[in-house]
Design an enzyme around this catalytic site. Structure first.
Site, PDB file in Angstrom:
ATOM      1  N   HIS A  60       0.861  -1.176   0.000  1.00 47.14           N
ATOM      2  CA  HIS A  60       0.000   0.000   0.000  1.00 47.14           C
ATOM      3  C   HIS A  60       0.903   1.235   0.000  1.00 47.14           C
ATOM      4  O   HIS A  60       2.027   1.198   0.511  1.00 47.14           O
ATOM      5  CB  HIS A  60      -0.865  -0.035   1.269  1.00 47.14           C
ATOM      6  CG  HIS A  60      -1.941   0.995   1.346  1.00 47.14           C
ATOM      7  ND1 HIS A  60      -1.682   2.312   1.674  1.00 47.14           N
ATOM      8  CD2 HIS A  60      -3.286   0.908   1.176  1.00 47.14           C
ATOM      9  CE1 HIS A  60      -2.813   2.981   1.697  1.00 47.14           C
ATOM     10  NE2 HIS A  60      -3.807   2.164   1.395  1.00 47.14           N
ATOM     11  N   ASP A 108       3.138  -4.567   7.989  1.00 51.47           N
ATOM     12  CA  ASP A 108       1.874  -3.843   7.850  1.00 51.47           C
ATOM     13  C   ASP A 108       0.762  -4.880   7.936  1.00 51.47           C
ATOM     14  O   ASP A 108       0.523  -5.653   7.011  1.00 51.47           O
ATOM     15  CB  ASP A 108       1.856  -3.126   6.494  1.00 51.47           C
ATOM     16  CG  ASP A 108       0.503  -2.494   6.163  1.00 51.47           C
ATOM     17  OD1 ASP A 108      -0.465  -2.700   6.920  1.00 51.47           O
ATOM     18  OD2 ASP A 108       0.414  -1.817   5.125  1.00 51.47           O
ATOM     19  N   GLN A 136      -4.493  -5.347   6.696  1.00 54.60           N
ATOM     20  CA  GLN A 136      -5.457  -6.235   6.032  1.00 54.60           C
ATOM     21  C   GLN A 136      -5.500  -7.619   6.667  1.00 54.60           C
ATOM     22  O   GLN A 136      -6.377  -8.423   6.328  1.00 54.60           O
ATOM     23  CB  GLN A 136      -5.105  -6.358   4.546  1.00 54.60           C
ATOM     24  CG  GLN A 136      -5.240  -5.066   3.769  1.00 54.60           C
ATOM     25  CD  GLN A 136      -6.670  -4.581   3.674  1.00 54.60           C
ATOM     26  OE1 GLN A 136      -7.608  -5.373   3.626  1.00 54.60           O
ATOM     27  NE2 GLN A 136      -6.857  -3.279   3.648  1.00 54.60           N
ATOM     28  N   LYS A 146     -10.702  -1.513  10.440  1.00 53.75           N
ATOM     29  CA  LYS A 146     -10.858  -2.656   9.544  1.00 53.75           C
ATOM     30  C   LYS A 146     -11.247  -3.920  10.302  1.00 53.75           C
ATOM     31  O   LYS A 146     -11.536  -4.954   9.696  1.00 53.75           O
ATOM     32  CB  LYS A 146      -9.571  -2.893   8.755  1.00 53.75           C
ATOM     33  CG  LYS A 146      -9.217  -1.752   7.805  1.00 53.75           C
ATOM     34  CD  LYS A 146      -7.951  -2.045   7.020  1.00 53.75           C
ATOM     35  CE  LYS A 146      -7.418  -0.827   6.290  1.00 53.75           C
ATOM     36  NZ  LYS A 146      -8.283  -0.378   5.186  1.00 53.75           N
ATOM     37  N   CYS A 149      -4.772   2.344  -3.735  1.00 51.69           N
ATOM     38  CA  CYS A 149      -3.547   2.882  -3.129  1.00 51.69           C
ATOM     39  C   CYS A 149      -2.389   1.891  -3.278  1.00 51.69           C
ATOM     40  O   CYS A 149      -1.574   1.723  -2.366  1.00 51.69           O
ATOM     41  CB  CYS A 149      -3.756   3.248  -1.658  1.00 51.69           C
ATOM     42  SG  CYS A 149      -4.922   4.585  -1.406  1.00 51.69           S
TER      43      CYS A 149
END
Length: 403
Positions: A121, A198, A201, A224, A361
């Site tokens: 991202h 990261d 997700q 999220k 993104c």
């Protein structure tokens, strides 16, 4: 098996209509919907204990402080951090990544190398580019293949004694691909590099065990995973958080201030300057409780069935191509020959179906495939196979209109 209808009743928005049609919400990769228990917890904070934390001796301040720190401990246990002070509250994944890159500005020097992946991202590309520009370090990129997976042999070849940081997402937001991060962390540590994951997700779909992974940093967002917007967590190993300088100066992050010298507070407060999103931090703990009550094994099982069903049904559509065909989470990113993804997304929105269209993104991924973007349907545990069937029929209608 999950009682999906009972779970759906926990989410007020799922009974809404959009453009006169029942809402089919498949934009969970952008943000998840919120259960009533989370919505109620936000109101409860403001109605019953609204006060600033850590500073007041009065009762409401103590109640708010206790609730905030209890949430920190919940999240510590959820991700299996060794200490609660390794859990920093942030405004989201982007904030967490920028906190780390800011700290490494005092560590990196010309000739050092930072490795990112081609699946990232923008939030896990741009801060590292800025860091490299500031320090004279070099940014190296792990390439990807046609299946949307990282080429691990190329990653191995990039690693050297010059490598100081490796940063990679746990799961790709654009394709849903699950990266082999445990292997990547082990290889990075073998050359003395720090690793930031990261996890934005990943956390809606699984429980990361940061001690088992042995990552140095793990960043994720609350919104999220059924929590409020403007919330997030940065996990950092104690030794790394002690090495890095504060990201911001202000109240709470200090031990003593004079005009001659300021000394900083101990962890985690060193990185939590100013009044935080107190309600958000508390309620993120509520969201974690809710997801653990549902059970991540159950979530994984149900979402796997949704992914399989969606893949099968979508491939019935002539000219449809799915991007990202390796090991992945419940995300399907696709296009139809000769039709712009925006046009499909706009038409099915009129039928009440929410998907994401564009580059997500993640422009380097789209550049790799030589496409302007994709249609992304991202599923959550409260979605159903019937909703997928509705989406497929809507896409067929849109295709007929646009062909």
């Amino acid at each position: 098996m999950l009682d999906i209808q009972k779970i759906r009743a926990d989410f007020p928005i799922l009974s809404e209509k959009v453009n006169g049609k029942p809402l089919v919400y498949f934009d969970n990769g952008a943000t998840s919907q919120k259960p009533q228990v989370v919505i109620d917890a936000i109101a409860k904070y403001y109605q019953e204990i609204n006060a600033n934390i850590h500073r007041g001796v009065h009762t409401l301040s103590q109640l708010a402080t206790d609730a905030y720190e209890i949430s920190r401990v919940k999240i510590q246990h959820h991700i299996n951090a060794k200490f609660s002070h390794e859990v920093l509250f942030t405004s989201g994944t982007t904030h967490g990544i920028n906190l780390v890159t800011n700290g490494f500005a005092s560590i990196l020097k010309p000739g050092d190398e930072v490795i990112v992946s081609s699946l990232e991202h923008h939030s896990n590309i741009v801060p590292w580019q800025m860091l490299c520009e500031k320090t004279g370090a070099t940014l190296k990129v792990i390439p990807m293949n046609e299946e949307g997976e990282l080429i691990i042999e190329a990653y191995d070849a990039l690693l050297s004694e010059k490598t100081k940081v490796v940063t990679v997402n746990h799961i790709s937001n654009a394709l849903g691909i699950i990266n082999p991060i445990k292997y990547m962390i082990e290889k990075a540590h073998a050359v003395g590099a720090a690793v930031l994951i990261d996890g934005a997700q990943a956390v809606p779909h699984l429980k990361p065990d940061v001690q088992d992974l042995d990552c140095d940093f793990y960043a994720f967002s609350g919104h999220k995973m059924c929590g409020p917007t403007g919330t997030g967590i940065l996990y950092g190993k104690e030794e790394w958080l002690n090495k890095l300088p504060p990201y911001q100066g202000g109240g709470e992050m200090i031990k003593e201030v004079t005009f001659e010298k300021t000394t900083y507070a101990d962890l985690p407060h060193k990185f939590e300057a100013g009044t935080p999103n107190i309600a958000g931090g508390i309620v993120l703990g509520t969201a974690v409780d809710y997801l653990n009550h549902i059970g991540f094994h159950n979530i994984h099982q149900h979402e796997t069935h949704l992914l399989q069903h969606a893949t099968k049904r979508l491939l019935e559509i002539e000219g449809l191509k799915i991007y990202g065909t390796g090991n992945k989470a419940s995300v399907v990113s696709f296009n139809i020959d000769g039709i712009h993804p925006y046009d499909i997304g706009s038409i099915i929105d009129k039928l009440g179906i929410a998907v994401r269209t564009g580059h997500h993104c993640a422009q380097p991924i789209m550049n790799f495939f030589c496409i302007p973007g994709t249609i992304r349907a991202s599923f959550s545990f409260y979605n159903t196979k019937e909703e997928i069937d509705i989406m497929v029929e809507a896409i067929k209608k849109a295709k007929a209109m646009l062909s």
